[in-house]
Design a protein around this motif. Structure first.
Motif, PDB file in Angstrom:
ATOM      1  N   SER A  90       0.826  -1.204   0.000  1.00 26.54           N
ATOM      2  CA  SER A  90       0.000   0.000   0.000  1.00 26.54           C
ATOM      3  C   SER A  90       0.861   1.255   0.000  1.00 26.54           C
ATOM      4  N   MET A  91       1.893   1.270   0.823  1.00 30.15           N
ATOM      5  CA  MET A  91       2.766   2.433   0.925  1.00 30.15           C
ATOM      6  C   MET A  91       3.474   2.704  -0.394  1.00 30.15           C
ATOM      7  N   ALA A  92       3.951   1.650  -1.037  1.00 36.27           N
ATOM      8  CA  ALA A  92       4.642   1.813  -2.317  1.00 36.27           C
ATOM      9  C   ALA A  92       3.693   2.345  -3.388  1.00 36.27           C
ATOM     10  N   MET A  93       2.491   1.788  -3.433  1.00 37.94           N
ATOM     11  CA  MET A  93       1.536   2.209  -4.460  1.00 37.94           C
ATOM     12  C   MET A  93       1.106   3.655  -4.275  1.00 37.94           C
ATOM     13  N   LEU A  94       0.942   4.080  -3.039  1.00 34.53           N
ATOM     14  CA  LEU A  94       0.500   5.443  -2.782  1.00 34.53           C
ATOM     15  C   LEU A  94       1.607   6.474  -2.989  1.00 34.53           C
ATOM     16  N   SER A  95       2.847   6.012  -3.156  1.00 33.39           N
ATOM     17  CA  SER A  95       3.945   6.931  -3.457  1.00 33.39           C
ATOM     18  C   SER A  95       4.057   7.202  -4.950  1.00 33.39           C
ATOM     19  N   ALA A  96       3.304   6.471  -5.762  1.00 32.70           N
ATOM     20  CA  ALA A  96       3.442   6.561  -7.209  1.00 32.70           C
ATOM     21  C   ALA A  96       2.588   7.679  -7.791  1.00 32.70           C
ATOM     22  N   ALA A  97       3.142   8.400  -8.751  1.00 31.68           N
ATOM     23  CA  ALA A  97       2.404   9.342  -9.588  1.00 31.68           C
ATOM     24  C   ALA A  97       1.562  10.307  -8.752  1.00 31.68           C
ATOM     25  N   THR A  98       0.287  10.447  -9.121  1.00 27.34           N
ATOM     26  CA  THR A  98      -0.643  11.333  -8.429  1.00 27.34           C
ATOM     27  C   THR A  98      -1.944  10.586  -8.202  1.00 27.34           C
ATOM     28  N   ASP A 162       6.734   1.611  -8.863  1.00 28.67           N
ATOM     29  CA  ASP A 162       6.900   1.503  -7.409  1.00 28.67           C
ATOM     30  C   ASP A 162       6.225   0.241  -6.892  1.00 28.67           C
ATOM     31  N   MET A 163       5.016  -0.006  -7.348  1.00 28.20           N
ATOM     32  CA  MET A 163       4.270  -1.203  -6.950  1.00 28.20           C
ATOM     33  C   MET A 163       5.105  -2.467  -7.162  1.00 28.20           C
ATOM     34  N   CYS A 164       5.797  -2.529  -8.289  1.00 28.16           N
ATOM     35  CA  CYS A 164       6.549  -3.745  -8.619  1.00 28.16           C
ATOM     36  C   CYS A 164       7.728  -3.985  -7.685  1.00 28.16           C
ATOM     37  N   VAL A 165       8.301  -2.925  -7.159  1.00 23.59           N
ATOM     38  CA  VAL A 165       9.415  -3.086  -6.219  1.00 23.59           C
ATOM     39  C   VAL A 165       8.917  -3.764  -4.948  1.00 23.59           C
ATOM     40  N   TYR A 225       7.931  -2.503   8.127  1.00 24.09           N
ATOM     41  CA  TYR A 225       7.991  -2.297   6.686  1.00 24.09           C
ATOM     42  C   TYR A 225       8.295  -0.829   6.396  1.00 24.09           C
ATOM     43  N   TYR A 226       8.823  -0.565   5.215  1.00 25.28           N
ATOM     44  CA  TYR A 226       8.994   0.816   4.771  1.00 25.28           C
ATOM     45  C   TYR A 226       9.299   0.830   3.284  1.00 25.28           C
ATOM     46  N   TYR A 227       8.700   1.790   2.588  1.00 23.83           N
ATOM     47  CA  TYR A 227       9.042   2.014   1.187  1.00 23.83           C
ATOM     48  C   TYR A 227       9.644   3.403   1.075  1.00 23.83           C
ATOM     49  N   LEU A 228      10.902   3.446   0.666  1.00 23.58           N
ATOM     50  CA  LEU A 228      11.624   4.709   0.532  1.00 23.58           C
ATOM     51  C   LEU A 228      11.778   5.035  -0.947  1.00 23.58           C
ATOM     52  N   LYS A 229      11.343   6.218  -1.319  1.00 25.19           N
ATOM     53  CA  LYS A 229      11.437   6.656  -2.711  1.00 25.19           C
ATOM     54  C   LYS A 229      12.191   7.975  -2.773  1.00 25.19           C
ATOM     55  N   ILE A 230      13.330   7.957  -3.429  1.00 23.40           N
ATOM     56  CA  ILE A 230      14.144   9.164  -3.593  1.00 23.40           C
ATOM     57  C   ILE A 230      13.956   9.651  -5.024  1.00 23.40           C
ATOM     58  N   ARG A 231      13.489  10.891  -5.162  1.00 22.29           N
ATOM     59  CA  ARG A 231      13.190  11.433  -6.481  1.00 22.29           C
ATOM     60  C   ARG A 231      13.515  12.916  -6.513  1.00 22.29           C
ATOM     61  N   GLU A 232      13.496  13.478  -7.687  1.00 23.64           N
ATOM     62  CA  GLU A 232      13.900  14.870  -7.851  1.00 23.64           C
ATOM     63  C   GLU A 232      12.853  15.846  -7.331  1.00 23.64           C
ATOM     64  N   ARG A 233      11.589  15.430  -7.301  1.00 25.94           N
ATOM     65  CA  ARG A 233      10.521  16.262  -6.749  1.00 25.94           C
ATOM     66  C   ARG A 233       9.453  15.336  -6.181  1.00 25.94           C
ATOM     67  N   SER A 234       8.540  15.873  -5.406  1.00 26.59           N
ATOM     68  CA  SER A 234       7.655  15.028  -4.621  1.00 26.59           C
ATOM     69  C   SER A 234       6.447  14.500  -5.379  1.00 26.59           C
ATOM     70  N   SER A 235       6.182  14.980  -6.587  1.00 28.59           N
ATOM     71  CA  SER A 235       5.079  14.443  -7.384  1.00 28.59           C
ATOM     72  C   SER A 235       5.457  14.466  -8.855  1.00 28.59           C
ATOM     73  N   TYR A 236       4.760  13.676  -9.640  1.00 27.32           N
ATOM     74  CA  TYR A 236       5.035  13.577 -11.085  1.00 27.32           C
ATOM     75  C   TYR A 236       6.499  13.232 -11.356  1.00 27.32           C
ATOM     76  N   ALA A 237       7.110  12.454 -10.489  1.00 27.03           N
ATOM     77  CA  ALA A 237       8.507  12.078 -10.683  1.00 27.03           C
ATOM     78  C   ALA A 237       8.698  10.608 -10.341  1.00 27.03           C
ATOM     79  N   PHE A 238       9.540   9.959 -11.132  1.00 27.55           N
ATOM     80  CA  PHE A 238       9.856   8.559 -10.897  1.00 27.55           C
ATOM     81  C   PHE A 238      11.111   8.463 -10.033  1.00 27.55           C
ATOM     82  N   ALA A 239      11.306   7.308  -9.441  1.00 26.97           N
ATOM     83  CA  ALA A 239      12.381   7.147  -8.466  1.00 26.97           C
ATOM     84  C   ALA A 239      13.762   7.181  -9.118  1.00 26.97           C
ATOM     85  N   LEU A 240      14.664   7.947  -8.519  1.00 30.26           N
ATOM     86  CA  LEU A 240      16.082   7.783  -8.826  1.00 30.26           C
ATOM     87  C   LEU A 240      16.576   6.487  -8.185  1.00 30.26           C
TER      88      LEU A 240
END
Length: 328
Positions: A90-98, A162-165, A225-240
């Motif tokens: 759930s955490m990973a999916m909610l970090s994706a896109a908008t 993100d979901m797939c990770v 559990y934890y899903y960490l997503k590092i990206r260039e901006r907080s929305s509309y961005a995919f993970a580095l």
């Protein structure tokens, strides 16, 4: 956008019968339609599968839950059983896109997302994934966001989901219907491919196969559990770099581990050696740092993405610490 025919399938049999070598299944369309507009994808036919029955979350025979492939990402991530039993997912999916995109995007479509490599999207540039034999522009070009594991001389793109990770960390299975009416289940780590000499082929699906369900085993990692997503901006961005971390901890000791990274390879990158190292160890920073060293020891970065090695190590440690700190 090029001309195509459209079929609204009423059932699975009709969907499978309609497929040809140039057919694409259409569900949410959040990735496919964009690629068609950019002239990257050129299907002659779209088969709409939104009306098929695979739009529920149901208990399965292994004691876990099965996710319908046509259910939206939002409905899946916010489902009470998923939030309670599989909060890492759930955490990973909610970090994706908008929220708007998650409301449209489907679970099956999420698995089939194509890379966001700029050379793939720009049709004037060489890209073996888009046009086999044209070359890989990223190898000697702009490769700051590209792979550090599992790439080949044909392609260094990364998988965007993100979901797939999270599904890789959890050891899910993907069920597909074949064109002859039978079905098969694919372990998640075998669903996506490394590029090799066929970078245009992202998965191990055969022609015409339709994703119907994603099967989760009995609940685990519900507490740590934890899903960490590092990206260039907080929305509309995919993970580095992203890390999905799940732990089973008893009396400070780790008994089970699920660990995977995103943004580093052509597929979600399962960290099996690091998982094996952590089993039976104390859940502490020292062991997490050793696991991170193991996880990144075979990384082979390019000149412009060397930062991903150190970032990846720190991300693994941070995700594991955050997962551990959820213990009451």
């Amino acid at each position: 956008m090029r001309p195509f025919t459209y079929t609204n399938a009423k059932n699975t049999q009709e969907a499978l019968q309609e497929t040809t070598a140039t057919t694409h299944y259409l569900a949410g369309g959040t990735n496919l339609v964009d690629l068609m507009k950019e002239d990257v994808e050129r299907p002659d036919q779209l088969v709409d599968v939104n009306n098929l029955e695979f739009n529920k979350i149901e208990k399965n025979q292994s004691g876990g839950w099965s996710l319908g492939a046509m259910l939206s990402n939002s409905d899946t991530a916010n489902h009470p059983e998923i939030r309670q039993n599989y909060p890492l997912l759930s955490m990973a999916m909610l970090s994706a896109a908008t929220a708007q995109i998650r409301n449209m995007a489907t679970n099956g479509g999420n698995l089939l997302q194509r890379t966001r490599c700029p050379y793939f999207f720009e049709t004037s540039m060489p890209c073996n994934k888009r046009e086999p034999g044209s070359g890989c522009g990223a190898i000697d070009g702009m490769n700051a966001v590209h792979a550090i594991f599992g790439y080949s001389k044909e392609c260094i793109a990364t998988h965007p989901s993100d979901m797939c990770v999270a599904l890789a960390a959890m050891g899910a299975k993907v069920e597909v219907q074949t064109t002859d009416g039978s079905s098969r289940k694919i372990p998640f780590n075998e669903f996506h491919r490394l590029p090799g000499d066929r970078p245009e082929k992202d998965t191990t699906l055969e022609e015409g196969e339709l994703i119907t369900q994603i099967h989760l085993s009995s609940p685990e990692f519900a507490d740590n559990y934890y899903y960490l997503k590092i990206r260039e901006r907080s929305s509309y961005a995919f993970a580095l770099i992203s890390v999905a971390a799940g732990l089973s901890i008893k009396n400070g000791m780790i008994s089970r581990v699920g660990l995977a990274m995103g943004g580093v390879a052509h597929k979600p990158w399962k960290l099996s050696e690091a998982e094996d190292f952590l089993k039976g160890k104390k859940a502490n920073t020292e062991n997490f740092e050793k696991a991170a060293e193991i996880a990144l020891k075979d990384a082979k970065p390019f000149e412009k993405n060397k930062y991903k090695v150190e970032m990846g190590k720190k991300a693994i440690v941070r995700a594991l610490e955050q997962a551990t700190n959820r213990t009451a």
